[in-house]
Design a protein around this motif. Sequence first.
Motif, mmCIF file in Angstrom:
data_model
loop_
_atom_site.group_PDB
_atom_site.id
_atom_site.type_symbol
_atom_site.label_atom_id
_atom_site.label_comp_id
_atom_site.label_asym_id
_atom_site.label_seq_id
_atom_site.Cartn_x
_atom_site.Cartn_y
_atom_site.Cartn_z
ATOM 1 N N UNK A 1 0.848 -1.183 0.000
ATOM 2 C CA UNK A 1 0.000 0.000 0.000
ATOM 3 C C UNK A 1 0.894 1.248 0.000
ATOM 4 N N UNK A 2 0.751 2.111 -1.006
ATOM 5 C CA UNK A 2 1.586 3.293 -1.124
ATOM 6 C C UNK A 2 0.743 4.556 -0.909
ATOM 7 N N UNK A 3 1.259 5.433 -0.078
ATOM 8 C CA UNK A 3 0.588 6.697 0.207
ATOM 9 C C UNK A 3 1.509 7.841 -0.171
ATOM 10 N N UNK A 4 0.948 8.881 -0.783
ATOM 11 C CA UNK A 4 1.782 10.051 -1.060
ATOM 12 C C UNK A 4 1.556 11.082 0.046
ATOM 13 N N UNK A 5 2.566 11.891 0.287
ATOM 14 C CA UNK A 5 2.544 12.825 1.412
ATOM 15 C C UNK A 5 1.461 13.894 1.259
ATOM 16 N N UNK A 6 1.186 14.293 0.020
ATOM 17 C CA UNK A 6 0.158 15.318 -0.191
ATOM 18 C C UNK A 6 -1.206 14.826 0.262
ATOM 19 N N UNK A 7 -1.538 13.583 -0.068
ATOM 20 C CA UNK A 7 -2.827 13.023 0.347
ATOM 21 C C UNK A 7 -2.906 12.904 1.863
ATOM 22 N N UNK A 8 -1.803 12.488 2.480
ATOM 23 C CA UNK A 8 -1.789 12.367 3.944
ATOM 24 C C UNK A 8 -1.949 13.735 4.599
ATOM 25 N N UNK A 9 -1.293 14.748 4.021
ATOM 26 C CA UNK A 9 -1.420 16.091 4.575
ATOM 27 C C UNK A 9 -2.859 16.593 4.459
ATOM 28 N N UNK B 1 -9.415 8.356 -2.817
ATOM 29 C CA UNK B 1 -8.279 7.507 -3.200
ATOM 30 C C UNK B 1 -7.665 6.831 -1.981
ATOM 31 N N UNK B 2 -7.574 7.572 -0.869
ATOM 32 C CA UNK B 2 -7.047 6.969 0.362
ATOM 33 C C UNK B 2 -7.959 5.839 0.842
ATOM 34 N N UNK C 1 4.326 10.491 10.275
ATOM 35 C CA UNK C 1 5.091 10.529 9.023
ATOM 36 C C UNK C 1 5.382 11.965 8.595
ATOM 37 N N UNK C 2 4.379 12.835 8.681
ATOM 38 C CA UNK C 2 4.565 14.222 8.267
ATOM 39 C C UNK C 2 5.550 14.945 9.182
ATOM 40 N N UNK C 3 5.487 14.629 10.472
ATOM 41 C CA UNK C 3 6.434 15.239 11.410
ATOM 42 C C UNK C 3 7.848 14.757 11.139
ATOM 43 N N UNK C 4 7.991 13.486 10.776
ATOM 44 C CA UNK C 4 9.312 12.958 10.463
ATOM 45 C C UNK C 4 9.887 13.626 9.208
ATOM 46 N N UNK C 5 9.043 13.811 8.196
ATOM 47 C CA UNK C 5 9.496 14.488 6.980
ATOM 48 C C UNK C 5 9.857 15.943 7.281
ATOM 49 N N UNK C 6 9.037 16.601 8.108
ATOM 50 C CA UNK C 6 9.333 17.981 8.482
ATOM 51 C C UNK C 6 10.667 18.072 9.218
ATOM 52 N N UNK C 7 10.883 17.129 10.113
ATOM 53 C CA UNK C 7 12.151 17.106 10.864
ATOM 54 C C UNK C 7 13.331 16.927 9.907
ATOM 55 N N UNK C 8 13.189 16.034 8.934
ATOM 56 C CA UNK C 8 14.254 15.821 7.962
ATOM 57 C C UNK C 8 14.523 17.099 7.171
#
Length: 299
Positions: free
Chosen positions: A1-9, A40-41, A73-80
Amino acid sequence: MRHDLTSLELFVAVAECGNLTHAAQRQHLAVSAVSKRIAELEELARTPLLIRQARGVALTPAGQSLLHHARQMLQLVQRMDEELGEYAGGMKGHIRLHAVASALTQFLPEELESFLSRHPGVHISLEERTGKAIARAVADGSADLGIVAGPTAAPGLSALPYRTDRLVLGVPNGHALARRKAVRFEEALAYPFVGPHAESSLSALMQQGAQACGRALLQRIQVSSFDAMCRLVETRLGITLLPQGVLAPHVAAGRLRSVELKEAWATRQMAIVLREPGELSHVTRALIDHLQKAAAQPR
């Protein structure tokens, strides 16, 4: 199952707004685009994530689970992004900070100003909340950090020491207690109080203090603003209990008198509450370090 960050946001925005239209406005998108992403989600998850209602949406159990993981996940990407961005020149990031009025009134303005002057690329969203609401916001991820005052319960959260403050009585000029330097709380309970918001940690502390004395707490008026509490005391509608730093300007101006309490619980420990320390972004860790260093300095 693949999720893109825009959809999660977008999903997080919908969950926090509770409404597709409001989420679309927040993300500057058309409602149809947001609705398509959510569909889609749900197709990927093979289960409904939202319950459509007349005035908005609510999360299904699967939606609650997705919200939890999406925020992580979004917080981890933001931290990166933040840590990599430092190599390009200057600390950047966004911190959501919720604080009780006592901290916001006495300490935070100067401390945040000095932090932001060093790191102009950082944005801090600061909101005043009661202790209970802050603990909930940090626990569910809608706030990154919280500052609470004892005895606020924060189950499941980590707590770091911040500052202490001292609660004192504020009484009108000419009041029977105005000539006293210090009293027991039991003596103060003979008079009606102008009290704080019922959900505040200060209100809970006052109730506990009254119960320990075996006395009832008579609150003639309850308001959510410290300034309003002081103004009502000035007009002789009661006495109040507030942090010494809040009362100090009113006392210095001669509008009120402060009277110390002899109880040990009048000294409160404030704490910075957070979820998992290892999940914090670099900029959030920097703010915590700054606040604790500022708290260690004599005022």
